[in-house]
Design a protein around this motif. Structure first.
Motif, mmCIF file in Angstrom:
data_model
loop_
_atom_site.group_PDB
_atom_site.id
_atom_site.type_symbol
_atom_site.label_atom_id
_atom_site.label_comp_id
_atom_site.label_asym_id
_atom_site.label_seq_id
_atom_site.Cartn_x
_atom_site.Cartn_y
_atom_site.Cartn_z
ATOM 1 N N GLU A 238 0.860 -1.179 0.000
ATOM 2 C CA GLU A 238 0.000 0.000 0.000
ATOM 3 C C GLU A 238 0.898 1.232 0.000
ATOM 4 O O GLU A 238 2.090 1.139 0.271
ATOM 5 N N GLU A 239 0.327 2.369 -0.347
ATOM 6 C CA GLU A 239 1.127 3.590 -0.441
ATOM 7 C C GLU A 239 1.617 4.026 0.942
ATOM 8 O O GLU A 239 1.004 3.685 1.962
ATOM 9 N N THR A 244 5.787 9.056 -0.939
ATOM 10 C CA THR A 244 5.193 10.089 -1.795
ATOM 11 C C THR A 244 5.986 11.398 -1.687
ATOM 12 O O THR A 244 6.334 12.004 -2.700
ATOM 13 N N GLU B 58 -4.814 2.905 12.686
ATOM 14 C CA GLU B 58 -4.451 3.399 11.347
ATOM 15 C C GLU B 58 -5.674 4.010 10.674
ATOM 16 O O GLU B 58 -5.604 5.082 10.072
ATOM 17 N N PRO B 106 -5.861 0.004 1.899
ATOM 18 C CA PRO B 106 -4.990 0.308 0.747
ATOM 19 C C PRO B 106 -5.591 1.387 -0.157
ATOM 20 O O PRO B 106 -4.857 2.221 -0.698
ATOM 21 N N ARG B 107 -6.915 1.396 -0.299
ATOM 22 C CA ARG B 107 -7.560 2.392 -1.166
ATOM 23 C C ARG B 107 -7.479 3.785 -0.536
ATOM 24 O O ARG B 107 -7.279 4.782 -1.220
ATOM 25 N N LYS B 109 -5.124 4.798 1.447
ATOM 26 C CA LYS B 109 -3.736 5.253 1.345
ATOM 27 C C LYS B 109 -3.400 5.666 -0.090
ATOM 28 O O LYS B 109 -2.640 6.615 -0.306
ATOM 29 N N ALA B 110 -3.989 4.966 -1.053
ATOM 30 C CA ALA B 110 -3.791 5.371 -2.454
ATOM 31 C C ALA B 110 -4.452 6.731 -2.681
ATOM 32 O O ALA B 110 -3.919 7.588 -3.399
ATOM 33 N N LEU B 112 -4.851 9.041 -0.435
ATOM 34 C CA LEU B 112 -3.999 10.054 0.203
ATOM 35 C C LEU B 112 -2.837 10.413 -0.720
ATOM 36 O O LEU B 112 -2.483 11.582 -0.872
ATOM 37 N N ARG B 113 -2.252 9.406 -1.362
ATOM 38 C CA ARG B 113 -1.150 9.690 -2.298
ATOM 39 C C ARG B 113 -1.646 10.604 -3.440
ATOM 40 O O ARG B 113 -0.971 11.563 -3.815
ATOM 41 N N MET B 116 -1.932 14.059 -2.164
ATOM 42 C CA MET B 116 -0.616 14.686 -1.953
ATOM 43 C C MET B 116 0.021 15.068 -3.288
ATOM 44 O O MET B 116 0.722 16.063 -3.385
ATOM 45 N N GLN B 138 2.191 7.602 12.140
ATOM 46 C CA GLN B 138 2.335 6.350 11.386
ATOM 47 C C GLN B 138 3.737 5.773 11.590
ATOM 48 O O GLN B 138 3.901 4.570 11.840
#
Lengths: 403, 190
Positions: A238-239, A244, B58, B106-107, B109-110, B112-113, B116, B138
């Motif tokens: 995961e990211e 980033t 988390e 995971p979605r 966090k994706a 969030l990327r 950003m 984190q």
């Protein structure tokens, strides 16, 4: 495809990822092989009888005289590839001979996915320049041996002192320290060999597996950045926001490389062998990440705090050998090159980015997809990646605060 | 009461350490692997019971951050563009079942990327400070979780994951320097 499931990349997904991240030809080849192989069955520990047959068939293609192999044994201590030792007996007209050799073979996946032809070519080119094991033969695509592999000579020596110095050095010699009396002779050779690698005239060597970044451009850094960003996309669960931030910073600060040199890319304690009695370095190992690029990439790697080991007073020594300032001063004196602090800083961030990616993503992915013979170690060594993420964030945060 | 998971792990650890490992003196590869299994068991004994709690923390943190981030968009009347950029739906931030949380992380966090990369908050803004506080929390959790791997500097002196989660649970992630007021409390961005 579930975002967390990266075992079955479609052909279209592989094509898309290749287009997104331009990298060197053979780096692309190795990473693409990885994704294609990942779609297949689980990796199983190499069967020694099967390997013996394959190895005999492979050597038969390389030598003309009658031969046989004995003492084929798996070696412990490898952090990445499957390593075997064997003795090759040849019956030549001039007499019989016996050579102790090493077979270095890819598992399904490992902490760093690399191309054996690159490693083979660069080690061959380094013969006579710095101490390296002799190179014999390479099966780059694993057509005969089952997996990409190379055969090289056995070199005597140890990677870390027989009596441990401090707590580190248990995995791949990372952070190994050295006894006080051996530091100076090892340091002198360590720097001399580094300078010899950087001064090597790669233009006249057979390094056909390597692409050459253009001097006076940012290509050297961008090729490396693309490589590791691609690995992240292929392997991460995961990211992670630090990755980033780092990718953004690295993209925005690409440095120009004026002097394209050979870069070892894993030059540190644990990756050279030495004679404990004479303190002579007998071999520089682990050339699999070598590339043509900026010498600051190697310097930043050497200076990484994670490879340091304290002396008797607790002062951190670069690669267990010398304090940072002394190391840089001696390097500049011996090489005639100056250390550009801005470039050194860039490659410090880039190296931490690599380390964070291979430590937190690639290791865990290899174990998750059952593509390694070192599953337990791959899981455990994710700690290395998360440690690098913390250090990476500290640097990026300090940088932002100073602006 | 049957033996719990921790007891099983401790027993396996003991048998491996005291019976099996000493028998492997002439098998270096097997001995090396057994030593790593032993280290992994030590790690598991410390962390396995906290896995659900870790996931929930988390999730709480990322939801707090994303809700605050979304509030900026939605307050300006562009919820749709926030969803377009992040790929996150409102209901993704309202789960309670651990399986749902695990599947959604995971979605998030994706997302969030993507935020950003496309809409990084201005330096010194409240959201920017909150993002950095989120990252620090984190990293704190990850270091505590992996402190026994042998790769985290001074790992033995760090708080274990149980203590770190207890602390973070008691002090939730909030926008720094600007506590949300009832007026713009980002409980939901619907």
């Amino acid at each position: 495809m579930n975002i967390n499931d990266k075992r079955y990349f479609s052909d279209q997904a592989i094509a898309a990822i290749r287009a997104k991240y331009p990298v060197e030809r053979t780096v692309d080849e190795a990473l693409t092989w990885k994704l294609q192989r990942r779609r297949g069955c689980d990796y199983r520990l190499t069967d020694m009888d099967e390997l013996s047959v394959r190895l005999s068939r492979f050597i038969a293609d390389q030598v003309t005289e009658p031969f046989h192999i004995t003492a084929l044994t798996r070696l412990p201590g490898g952090g990445s590839k499957e390593m075997f030792r064997f003795t090759l007996h040849r019956q030549a007209a001039t007499g019989d001979s016996a050579e102790n050799l090493i077979l270095r073979m890819n598992p399904g996946e490992s902490i760093a996915e690399t191309h054996r032809l690159r490693e083979f070519q660069v080690m061959k080119a380094m013969k006579g320049v710095v101490p390296v094991p002799d190179t014999y033969w390479v099966d780059a695509d694993g057509a005969v041996l089952g997996n990409s592999a190379m055969v090289c000579g056995f070199v005597t020596g140890i990677a870390k002192p027989s009596k441990p110095q401090g707590k580190s050095g248990s995995v791949s010699g990372i952070g190994a320290g050295f006894p006080k009396e051996q530091r100076e002779p090892l340091l002198a050779q360590f720097i001399a060999h580094l300078v010899a690698i950087q001064n090597f005239r790669w233009q006249i060597a057979d390094l056909s597996a390597f692409d050459v970044p253009r001097a006076g451009t940012v290509e050297a850094a961008s090729l490396s950045l693309n490589q590791w960003s691609r690995v992240w996309e292929e392997d991460c669960f995961e990211e992670h926001p630090v990755i980033t931030l780092a990718a953004q910073w690295l993209t925005n600060h690409l440095p120009i490389a004026n002097d394209i040199c050979l870069v070892h890319n894993d030059y540190r304690n644990g990756n050279f062998l030495y004679n404990e009695d004479t303190a002579e370095i007998t071999a520089i190992l682990d050339w699999e990440l070598a590339r043509l690029g900026d010498y600051h990439e190697d310097l930043a790697w050497i200076l990484f705090q994670g490879f340091a080991s304290p002396d008797e007073n607790g002062t951190p020594l670069v690669c267990g050998l010398a304090p940072r300032d002394e190391f840089i001063k001696r390097y500049e004196e011996q090489s005639g090159r100056s250390v550009d602090e801005k470039k050194l800083h860039y490659y410090t961030v880039l190296n931490l980015y690599k380390l964070a990616i291979l430590g937190s993503a690639t290791n865990a992915r290899a174990a998750a997809d059952r593509q390694t013979h070192l599953d337990v170690m791959m899981n455990l060594s994710t700690g290395l990646g998360y440690s690098a993420l913390c250090e990476l964030y500290q640097i990026l945060n300090a940088e932002e605060a100073s602006q | 009461m049957t033996p719990d998971t921790n007891q099983y792990l401790r027993s396996i650890h003991k048998a491996l350490q005291t019976v099996i490992l000493p028998e492997l003196t002439d098998k270096p590869f097997a001995r090396e692997q057994a030593s790593m299994v032993l280290s992994s068991l030590s790690l598991l004994i410390e962390i396995q019971q906290f896995e659900p709690c870790y996931l929930r923390q988390e999730y709480k943190d990322i939801c707090a951050l994303l809700k605050h981030w979304a509030f900026g968009y939605c307050h300006g009347g562009s919820c749709d563009s926030w969803e377009d950029i992040s790929g996150i739906r409102c209901e993704d931030l309202e789960f309670d079942e651990i399986q749902d949380i695990k599947a959604t992380m995971p979605r998030l966090k994706a997302g969030l990327r993507a935020l950003m990369d496309s809409a990084m908050p201005q330096a010194e803004s409240v959201l920017h400070k909150m993002l950095h506080a989120y990252i620090c929390r984190q990293l704190e959790r990850e270091k505590s979780l992996l402190r026994k791997t042998g790769f985290i500097p001074e790992g033995e002196t760090l708080a274990d994951i149980g203590k770190t989660l207890a602390h973070q649970g008691a002090f939730p992630l909030l926008p720094r320097h600007s506590e949300p007021t009832p007026h713009h409390q980002p409980e939901s961005f619907q």
